[in-house]
Design a protein around this motif. Sequence first.
Motif, PDB file in Angstrom:
ATOM      1  N   ILE A   2      79.615  47.127  22.830  1.00  0.00           N
ATOM      2  CA  ILE A   2      80.897  47.760  23.125  1.00  0.00           C
ATOM      3  C   ILE A   2      81.620  46.917  24.170  1.00  0.00           C
ATOM      4  N   TYR A  26      77.333  47.616  27.455  1.00  0.00           N
ATOM      5  CA  TYR A  26      78.734  47.298  27.212  1.00  0.00           C
ATOM      6  C   TYR A  26      79.134  46.063  28.004  1.00  0.00           C
ATOM      7  N   ASP A  58      84.287  48.507  19.428  1.00  0.00           N
ATOM      8  CA  ASP A  58      82.898  48.747  19.050  1.00  0.00           C
ATOM      9  C   ASP A  58      82.731  48.138  17.664  1.00  0.00           C
TER      10      ASP A  58
END
Length: 221
Positions: A2, A26, A58
């Motif tokens: 992400i 992330y 994503d």
Amino acid sequence: MIIVHHLNNSRSQRVLWLLEEMGLDYEVKRYERNADTMLAPPELKAIHPLGKSPVIQDGDIIVAETGAIVEYLLGAYPDRGLKPAAGTAAGRRYTYWLHYAEGSAMTPLLLKLVFSALPARSPGLVRPLVKAIAGKAQSSFIDPQIAAHTAYWQAELSKSEWFAGDAFSAADIMMSFPLEAGASRAPYGPDKPKLKAFLTAIHARPAYQRALERGGPYAYA
């Protein structure tokens, strides 16, 4: 992985906090506001047409707007304990506060920010007039609205520790921004102990602190 397109001093800080609470990996891609205009840089328009933050990627999915990002992440990566069960009283409160945070709550706070900045950004000849108009708008409408909302928050947090009930949820992450923005403009006094307690509680959360480390220095004013 992400990717969070993170603008300094923006609502994307809540997305970093949510990801830390969820324990997801992330990457942070940083953007800096223009020092004069405080607007986001044009590079963000390559990610989303409005050129605003927060925006996440994503894989090949791009999601903008904080509330939509929260709903997407909790839907795509469920069972993280941050959303009460649907159909319950807590679930209904969760939905309400999740959307109230960016709807009713932020409107008077944004108006306060805009009207407070107007005099300094006005030409010198009309600055006294603009200052008078801005002051009247704040005293007659904006400040009473903010007072009404903060009193509402105080009353609701007197019913339970968190906005959706007795358990911390993503609704509290969403509500953190209006509460912190409100405190930055006028610190909560002794008549708002629940608001002060809420801020103390979220600031102590390890995930909140990790998000600040990832996102960098932060200011609401």
